[in-house]
Write a protein that holds these residues in place. Structure first.
Motif, mmCIF file in Angstrom:
data_model
loop_
_atom_site.group_PDB
_atom_site.id
_atom_site.type_symbol
_atom_site.label_atom_id
_atom_site.label_comp_id
_atom_site.label_asym_id
_atom_site.label_seq_id
_atom_site.Cartn_x
_atom_site.Cartn_y
_atom_site.Cartn_z
ATOM 1 N N TYR A 119 -0.623 16.476 1.389
ATOM 2 C CA TYR A 119 -0.556 15.039 1.606
ATOM 3 C C TYR A 119 0.293 14.439 0.486
ATOM 4 O O TYR A 119 0.225 14.891 -0.659
ATOM 5 C CB TYR A 119 -1.942 14.392 1.545
ATOM 6 N N ALA A 120 1.061 13.415 0.807
ATOM 7 C CA ALA A 120 1.855 12.755 -0.229
ATOM 8 C C ALA A 120 1.884 11.266 0.036
ATOM 9 O O ALA A 120 1.769 10.815 1.188
ATOM 10 C CB ALA A 120 3.283 13.299 -0.259
ATOM 11 N N GLU A 121 2.045 10.488 -1.024
ATOM 12 C CA GLU A 121 2.272 9.055 -0.888
ATOM 13 C C GLU A 121 3.375 8.638 -1.847
ATOM 14 O O GLU A 121 3.532 9.207 -2.934
ATOM 15 C CB GLU A 121 0.998 8.251 -1.130
ATOM 16 N N ALA A 122 4.149 7.651 -1.396
ATOM 17 C CA ALA A 122 5.288 7.179 -2.182
ATOM 18 C C ALA A 122 5.631 5.776 -1.719
ATOM 19 O O ALA A 122 4.987 5.213 -0.820
ATOM 20 C CB ALA A 122 6.482 8.111 -2.012
ATOM 21 N N GLY A 123 6.681 5.216 -2.301
ATOM 22 C CA GLY A 123 7.061 3.857 -1.969
ATOM 23 C C GLY A 123 7.669 3.703 -0.597
ATOM 24 O O GLY A 123 7.623 2.625 -0.010
ATOM 25 N N SER A 124 8.238 4.767 -0.041
ATOM 26 C CA SER A 124 8.848 4.707 1.286
ATOM 27 C C SER A 124 8.394 5.902 2.110
ATOM 28 O O SER A 124 7.991 6.944 1.569
ATOM 29 C CB SER A 124 10.372 4.718 1.186
ATOM 30 N N ALA A 125 8.470 5.754 3.434
ATOM 31 C CA ALA A 125 8.073 6.843 4.323
ATOM 32 C C ALA A 125 8.968 8.057 4.120
ATOM 33 O O ALA A 125 8.488 9.204 4.126
ATOM 34 C CB ALA A 125 8.128 6.372 5.772
ATOM 35 N N ALA A 126 10.254 7.833 3.933
ATOM 36 C CA ALA A 126 11.187 8.949 3.755
ATOM 37 C C ALA A 126 10.852 9.739 2.492
ATOM 38 O O ALA A 126 10.891 10.978 2.489
ATOM 39 C CB ALA A 126 12.618 8.426 3.689
ATOM 40 N N ALA B 176 0.794 -1.223 0.000
ATOM 41 C CA ALA B 176 0.000 0.000 0.000
ATOM 42 C C ALA B 176 0.828 1.275 0.000
ATOM 43 O O ALA B 176 0.276 2.376 -0.008
ATOM 44 C CB ALA B 176 -0.928 0.002 1.218
ATOM 45 N N GLY B 177 2.155 1.184 0.014
ATOM 46 C CA GLY B 177 2.980 2.376 0.014
ATOM 47 C C GLY B 177 2.956 3.089 1.354
ATOM 48 O O GLY B 177 2.445 2.584 2.348
ATOM 49 N N GLU B 178 3.528 4.274 1.364
ATOM 50 C CA GLU B 178 3.613 5.078 2.586
ATOM 51 C C GLU B 178 3.062 6.470 2.324
ATOM 52 O O GLU B 178 3.107 6.967 1.190
ATOM 53 C CB GLU B 178 5.066 5.187 3.061
ATOM 54 N N THR B 179 2.558 7.096 3.362
ATOM 55 C CA THR B 179 2.001 8.443 3.231
ATOM 56 C C THR B 179 2.605 9.372 4.267
ATOM 57 O O THR B 179 3.175 8.942 5.273
ATOM 58 C CB THR B 179 0.474 8.444 3.415
ATOM 59 N N ALA B 180 2.454 10.660 4.023
ATOM 60 C CA ALA B 180 2.876 11.692 4.965
ATOM 61 C C ALA B 180 1.993 12.916 4.741
ATOM 62 O O ALA B 180 1.377 13.063 3.672
ATOM 63 C CB ALA B 180 4.345 12.066 4.766
ATOM 64 N N SER B 181 1.921 13.776 5.719
ATOM 65 C CA SER B 181 1.130 15.005 5.571
ATOM 66 C C SER B 181 1.638 16.062 6.529
ATOM 67 O O SER B 181 2.251 15.759 7.555
ATOM 68 C CB SER B 181 -0.356 14.737 5.836
ATOM 69 N N ASP B 182 1.379 17.316 6.176
ATOM 70 C CA ASP B 182 1.715 18.447 7.030
ATOM 71 C C ASP B 182 0.923 19.640 6.513
ATOM 72 O O ASP B 182 0.126 19.514 5.573
ATOM 73 C CB ASP B 182 3.217 18.723 7.017
ATOM 74 N N ARG B 183 1.140 20.812 7.099
ATOM 75 C CA ARG B 183 0.314 21.967 6.735
ATOM 76 C C ARG B 183 1.117 23.247 6.795
ATOM 77 O O ARG B 183 2.138 23.332 7.484
ATOM 78 C CB ARG B 183 -0.874 22.069 7.687
ATOM 79 N N LEU B 184 0.632 24.242 6.073
ATOM 80 C CA LEU B 184 1.132 25.611 6.180
ATOM 81 C C LEU B 184 0.118 26.404 7.003
ATOM 82 O O LEU B 184 -0.976 26.708 6.521
ATOM 83 C CB LEU B 184 1.258 26.253 4.795
ATOM 84 N N PRO B 185 0.442 26.732 8.261
ATOM 85 C CA PRO B 185 -0.505 27.524 9.057
ATOM 86 C C PRO B 185 -0.555 28.964 8.564
ATOM 87 O O PRO B 185 0.276 29.399 7.763
ATOM 88 C CB PRO B 185 0.072 27.442 10.468
ATOM 89 N N ASP B 186 -1.552 29.685 9.028
ATOM 90 C CA ASP B 186 -1.702 31.108 8.697
ATOM 91 C C ASP B 186 -1.701 31.319 7.180
ATOM 92 O O ASP B 186 -1.053 32.229 6.661
ATOM 93 C CB ASP B 186 -0.586 31.935 9.353
ATOM 94 N N THR B 187 -2.428 30.456 6.486
ATOM 95 C CA THR B 187 -2.548 30.569 5.029
ATOM 96 C C THR B 187 -4.021 30.657 4.680
ATOM 97 O O THR B 187 -4.693 29.639 4.479
ATOM 98 C CB THR B 187 -1.907 29.347 4.332
ATOM 99 N N PRO B 188 -4.563 31.867 4.627
ATOM 100 C CA PRO B 188 -5.999 32.029 4.342
ATOM 101 C C PRO B 188 -6.324 31.663 2.899
ATOM 102 O O PRO B 188 -5.446 31.552 2.038
ATOM 103 C CB PRO B 188 -6.237 33.515 4.616
ATOM 104 N N SER B 189 -7.610 31.498 2.643
ATOM 105 C CA SER B 189 -8.055 31.114 1.301
ATOM 106 C C SER B 189 -7.707 32.165 0.264
ATOM 107 O O SER B 189 -7.563 31.853 -0.916
ATOM 108 C CB SER B 189 -9.568 30.870 1.305
#
Length: 475
Positions: free
Chosen positions: A444-451, A372-385
């Motif tokens: 969000y991202a997905e790839a073959g490895s967590a790194a 199923a591969g690996e995923t990661a996620s994060d965010r840019l705060p203080d980024t209005p629409s």
């Protein structure tokens, strides 16, 4: 300005903005705009989670029900899917007082029609009806009629279908914390043959997010599982509509992977998932149809209805947080499990553990077999629409998208129904999406490895920030 807002599933906001008149007003707006259109059943079921503010808000909802002529039935503290199941059984509306996974200083309301969750159109109708609530006088305290059988009926839904030997021999740690299902989960697993050890019970609310795990929860789970005493650890979020499962090493299994295992266990024909779920559902699932939607259970439910309207057989839905929606009746070992088209944590926990037993594998090996591969996620705060919106619009254009992603790969597909989800060469994806309830841009991202997945997220946020600040991505 009030923090109250409809999000991906129900109304949420600060307790200080919801307690008292606001919860009365929203509940009354629901009863007048939605519940009164559903025929002659003038009953409403009310449930709650275990956070400090929930009992008082539930009493206020009962007062609002009485004001518009509804008989309030107090189902007490129970999982959201158990309340929904009882509503389906009785053909009655329901209101669940819960903030799900968000912190103690916040809470919310989830509204159900007799046939299931309210739709996005229903949310609009409730907001429109709020304008008529101001003319109501003082709130009258009207006690609700207690009901104690809903939780047991929900327990029997699964114990009777899976059977007393489904999990025989499995050693399971049940992380109880403040989940409303903490006792139910331990009792149910034990009734199916598992050797259960309850751990980590808390009398203060613990905000378990099954998609964005807190560092302290990750550390606690790893420490517990390091002993080698357990084959799996299980728990849920606050209202038990999202599961969390960790394998024998303490590694948390992604929610969409739990959904994939469960869908395969049930023999699903069609699977409906939001765009944030991993692409393994398409390449490893073996399903006849995969339909992707915007983020939020109302969209998944609408997608299941669409798939069924198109002639699909067994239809299910699940989200990246692990919440599983059963759109069709299914049969497990010759026993019928009726549809429950709302997010549920119990079914994916039980199905995943049963699948490991059936395959004769450890949970870690079962997950590895899915590739199923690996995923990661994060965010840019203080980024209005105002900043993210123009950037996402341009990212939806082929020329800009090809140039933007050139440092990391070649775009081969794009989905713009909820943010911009780009498939890259090498079966990788990068998905940018504005938060539905905060001024931030999520990646969000997905790839073959967590790194590699983590590197893609890091690059994506830096590149997006640069594009927005240099004027690229601005209209």
């Amino acid at each position: 300005m009030s923090s109250l807002k409809f999000g991906t599933s129900g109304l949420r906001g600060l307790v200080t903005d919801l307690t008292g008149w606001p919860s009365y007003a929203y509940a009354r707006a629901f009863f007048r705009a939605i519940a009164t259109t559903d025929g002659g059943n003038r009953r409403v079921l009310i449930g709650r989670d275990l956070r400090d503010s929930s009992a008082g808000i539930a009493a206020t909802v009962a007062d609002a029900a009485a004001e518009v002529g509804f008989g309030a039935i107090d189902c007490g503290a129970l999982p959201t899917p158990a309340l929904a199941l009882e509503g389906f059984r009785l053909g009655a509306c329901a209101v669940m007082v819960t903030g799900s996974h968000i912190p103690q200083d916040r809470n919310g309301l989830k509204f159900y029609r007799p046939d299931g969750e309210i739709t996005k159109a229903d949310e609009v109708a409730i907001l429109a009806a709020l304008g008529d609530v101001g003319a109501v006088g003082a709130m009258a305290a009207v006690p609700a009629t207690p009901e104690t059988g809903a939780l047991d009926r929900y327990r029997r839904r699964y114990s009777e279908v899976f059977g007393a030997e489904a999990l025989t021999g499995l050693r399971v740690a049940v992380y109880q914390q403040s989940s409303v299902a903490r006792d139910l989960l331990a009792d149910l697993l034990a009734s199916l043959g598992a050797r259960v050890v309850p751990i980590g019970r808390s009398e203060t609310f613990v905000p378990i997010d099954t998609e964005a795990h807190r560092p302290e929860d990750i550390a606690f789970i790893r420490e517990v599982m390091a002993s080698g005493a357990y084959d799996a650890l299980v728990t849920t979020d606050g209202d038990a509509d999202r599961p969390l499962v960790a394998d024998g090493s303490g590694r948390i299994v992604r929610g969409d992977v739990l959904g994939l295992i469960t869908a395969r266990f049930l023999g699903a024909d069609a699977v409906v998932v939001p765009v944030t779920a991993g692409s393994a559902i398409e390449h490893a699932g073996g399903f006849r149809r995969v339909l992707r939607t915007r983020v939020g259970s109302p969209f998944v439910i609408a997608g299941m209805a669409q798939a069924q309207g198109d002639g699909a057989g067994i239809t299910v839905g699940f989200e990246a947080n692990g919440g599983f929606l059963l759109g069709s009746d299914v049969t497990i070992d010759g026993k019928r499990l009726p549809a429950l088209p709302t997010r549920d944590a119990m079914l994916p926990i039980l199905a995943t553990l049963a699948a490991t037993q059936g395959a004769g594998l450890t949970l870690a090996d079962l997950v590895a077999s899915l590739n199923a591969g690996e995923t990661a996620s994060d965010r840019l705060p203080d980024t209005p629409s105002e900043s993210s919106g123009p950037f996402l619009l341009q990212l939806g254009e082929d020329g800009f998208r090809q140039t933007f992603f050139r440092p990391v790969g070649t775009p081969v597909s794009v989905d713009t129904q909820d943010g911009v989800r780009v498939g890259l060469d090498g079966t990788r994806t990068v998905h940018f999406r504005p938060s539905g309830n905060a001024p931030e841009l999520r990646c969000y991202a997905e790839a073959g490895s967590a790194a590699e997945a983590e590197d893609l997220v890091r690059w994506g946020l830096e590149a997006a920030s640069g594009a927005m600040h240099t004027g690229r991505g601005k209209s």
